[in-house]
Write an enzyme that holds these catalytic residues in place. Structure first.
Site, short mmCIF file in Angstrom:
data_model
loop_
_atom_site.label_atom_id
_atom_site.label_comp_id
_atom_site.label_asym_id
_atom_site.label_seq_id
_atom_site.Cartn_x
_atom_site.Cartn_y
_atom_site.Cartn_z
N ASP A 131 -47.50 -17.55 -26.94
CA ASP A 131 -47.54 -17.51 -28.40
C ASP A 131 -46.55 -16.45 -28.86
O ASP A 131 -46.39 -15.42 -28.20
CB ASP A 131 -48.93 -17.15 -28.90
N ASP A 144 -48.92 -25.32 -31.47
CA ASP A 144 -50.06 -25.08 -32.35
C ASP A 144 -49.78 -25.56 -33.78
O ASP A 144 -50.65 -26.15 -34.43
CB ASP A 144 -50.40 -23.59 -32.39
#
Length: 178
Positions: A131, A144
């Site tokens: 991330d 995401d």
């Protein structure tokens, strides 16, 4: 041919091409941006872009959304495979651009994070998802964002009465009352 619902339907082959084309695009962009994030952001301080609202912060997420479930990472690949099978089953009826787009975004996002789970540190089936997009409240990645966009697309299509086969469920309900 004047029926509005018939104009929404598209040939299944074209819808499958759209679905898998979007999924492939999302997967490639997701993995490319993660490659860049590992090379440019890992072990470096956060990079603010819009003050404290948004920027880039490197994080290896061992869990799901918000880091939940980090001790059962082996479950996430199983969920991704189950969703993939569900999409394949649903795609047999696919004739809607909205549904093809939503399912393509979902599939690309699932596979983007699945690649991390399978092949990134610390181990096969236990890999941490990369991330790096810091939105102040949480840190995410392209996969995401695609999954979230898929949810919005599919909810909007459903609320508008667009069925996976391209038919208009609100029109069918109106016609049944005539």
């Amino acid at each position: 041919m004047n029926d509005p619902a018939s104009r929404v339907k598209r040939p299944r082959a074209a819808m499958l091409a759209l679905l898998f084309g979007i999924a492939t695009f999302v997967l490639v962009i997701d993995q490319f941006t993660k490659f860049l994030a590992v090379g440019l952001l890992e072990d470096r301080p956060p990079v603010p872009v819009i003050g404290s609202l948004a920027g880039f912060t490197f994080y290896r997420n061992p869990g799901a959304a918000l880091g939940l479930g980090s001790n059962v990472t082996w479950v996430f690949p199983l969920i991704a495979v189950a969703v993939f099978i569900a999409i394949l089953v649903l795609s047999r009826r696919l004739a809607s651009t909205a549904w093809a787009t939503g399912l393509g975004l979902l599939l690309g996002g699932l596979f983007g994070n699945l690649v991390d789970r399978l092949f990134r540190e610390p181990a096969f089936l236990h890999g941490a998802v990369v991330d790096f997009i810091d939105l102040s409240l949480f840190i995410c990645n392209v996969a995401d964002i695609a999954i979230s966009a898929a949810a919005v697309t599919l909810v909007v299509a459903s609320l508008k009465g667009i069925e996976i086969d391209g038919s208009d469920s609100t029109r069918v309900k109106e016609d049944s009352h005539d």
